[in-house]
Design an enzyme around this catalytic site. Structure first.
Site, mmCIF file in Angstrom:
data_model
loop_
_atom_site.group_PDB
_atom_site.id
_atom_site.type_symbol
_atom_site.label_atom_id
_atom_site.label_comp_id
_atom_site.label_asym_id
_atom_site.label_seq_id
_atom_site.Cartn_x
_atom_site.Cartn_y
_atom_site.Cartn_z
ATOM 1 N N ASN A 130 12.737 -8.820 2.371
ATOM 2 C CA ASN A 130 12.326 -8.613 3.758
ATOM 3 C C ASN A 130 10.837 -8.838 3.988
ATOM 4 O OD1 ASN A 130 12.421 -7.307 6.562
ATOM 5 N ND2 ASN A 130 11.097 -5.888 5.434
ATOM 6 N N TYR A 179 5.606 -20.868 10.941
ATOM 7 C CA TYR A 179 6.498 -19.718 10.717
ATOM 8 C C TYR A 179 7.951 -20.180 10.718
ATOM 9 C CZ TYR A 179 8.722 -15.162 11.303
ATOM 10 O OH TYR A 179 9.506 -14.038 11.145
ATOM 11 N N ASP A 187 3.210 -6.397 -4.654
ATOM 12 C CA ASP A 187 2.575 -7.522 -3.984
ATOM 13 C C ASP A 187 3.453 -8.736 -4.269
ATOM 14 O OD1 ASP A 187 1.083 -9.613 -3.035
ATOM 15 O OD2 ASP A 187 -0.690 -9.227 -4.264
ATOM 16 N N VAL A 188 4.181 -9.210 -3.257
ATOM 17 C CA VAL A 188 5.132 -10.311 -3.490
ATOM 18 C C VAL A 188 4.433 -11.610 -3.849
ATOM 19 C CG1 VAL A 188 6.891 -9.317 -1.988
ATOM 20 C CG2 VAL A 188 5.250 -10.955 -1.036
ATOM 21 N N ARG A 245 0.846 -1.193 0.000
ATOM 22 C CA ARG A 245 0.000 0.000 0.000
ATOM 23 C C ARG A 245 0.877 1.236 0.000
ATOM 24 N NH1 ARG A 245 -2.214 -3.845 3.190
ATOM 25 N NH2 ARG A 245 -0.896 -3.237 4.945
#
Length: 280
Positions: A82, A148, A55-56, A39
């Site tokens: 990152n 994660y 947008d990865v 954004r």
């Protein structure tokens, strides 16, 4: 130094936290820096670097970004992957397959997309450096953070393997592995979508402990300094851990007996080894 003579850095997830601190640190070190965010980022006019949308999770968005950076700067000397998001403490059983896919889509495949898009230009240049922001959870387990941790283990393995493939082309790849860092990272954490009562107590205990540690976590500038060190190293290493807790954990993982590391981890997270009673 004019922009035409500066090394060019591309940093994903640069609107706040580690990405923003890294972009500012590299800009002060003389890089021409392009940061990205999904954004529009507030305060872009006051920054030392240029911001572009990305947008990865989108092949088209990644391709458009890289083409725009090449149009503006003509080269990419440093890529810092990152962008990513965290996951609130939850048992692995409480995370659906769909959520697991979304974690890997951003945290791992986002890195893969950017790297695949940038490497051809670095090969043409005969030089380049790729730094992937991993975590100490890339070499340590994380109870109630298994998915994660799995995404960060994947980044570590990918980075080391890719470095061996690309170094003969003048490109080096390293992974940066910070510990707890004080950023807005936890503001958008993904909550598990299949929570079970059986995990409630331990989930709450781990979450409380993480909040305690985060209250005294290092600022993102510590990670940014490590990124600059890795970016400019004459003989880059596969892995870099920032000073402080991350370096201590790396030392323990490397030299301490596995049983001691295992017990210390459970003690720190306040996990009880007594088996829970069976429910009927």
């Amino acid at each position: 130094m004019s922009n035409n003579n500066k090394r060019v850095a591309l940093i994903t997830g640069a609107s706040s936290g580690i990405g923003e601190a890294t972009a500012e640190r590299l800009a002060k070190a003389g890089y021409r820096v392009f940061g990205t965010s999904r954004r529009a980022a507030p305060g872009a006019g006051q920054r030392l670097f240029e911001m572009l949308p990305l947008d990865v999770n989108s092949d088209d968005s990644v391709e458009a970004l890289v083409q725009e950076v090449m149009r503006r700067a003509g080269r990419i000397d440093l890529l810092v992957n990152n962008a990513g998001f965290g996951v609130a403490p939850a048992g692995a059983e409480e995370v659906s397959i769909e959520q697991a896919k979304s974690i890997f889509e951003t945290n791992f495949f986002g890195v893969l997309r950017l790297t695949r898009a940038v490497v051809p230009y670095m090969r043409q240049q005969g030089s380049g450096r790729i730094l992937n922001i991993g975590s100490v959870l890339g070499f340590l387990p994380m109870p109630y953070g298994a998915l994660y941790a799995a995404s960060k283990h994947a980044i570590a393995g990918y980075s080391e393997s890719l470095d061996h493939e690309l170094r003969t082309r003048g490109i080096r790849v390293s992974v940066i592995e910070p510990a707890y860092t004080k950023t807005p990272f936890d503001a958008n954490m993904l909550e598990a979508d299949a929570k079970l009562d059986e995990y409630h107590a331990n989930r709450a205990t781990v979450n409380k402990r993480i909040q305690e540690v985060m209250a005294n976590a290092q600022p993102p500038s510590v990670v940014a300094d490590t990124v600059l060190k890795a970016a400019t190293a004459a003989h880059p290493k596969h892995r870099y851990t920032p000073e402080g807790l991350a370096s201590r954990l790396r030392f323990l993982r490397r030299f301490a007996p596995a049983g001691i590391v295992d017990a210390a981890l459970r003690k720190d997270l306040r996990l009880d080894d007594n088996p829970a009673p069976h429910s009927r």
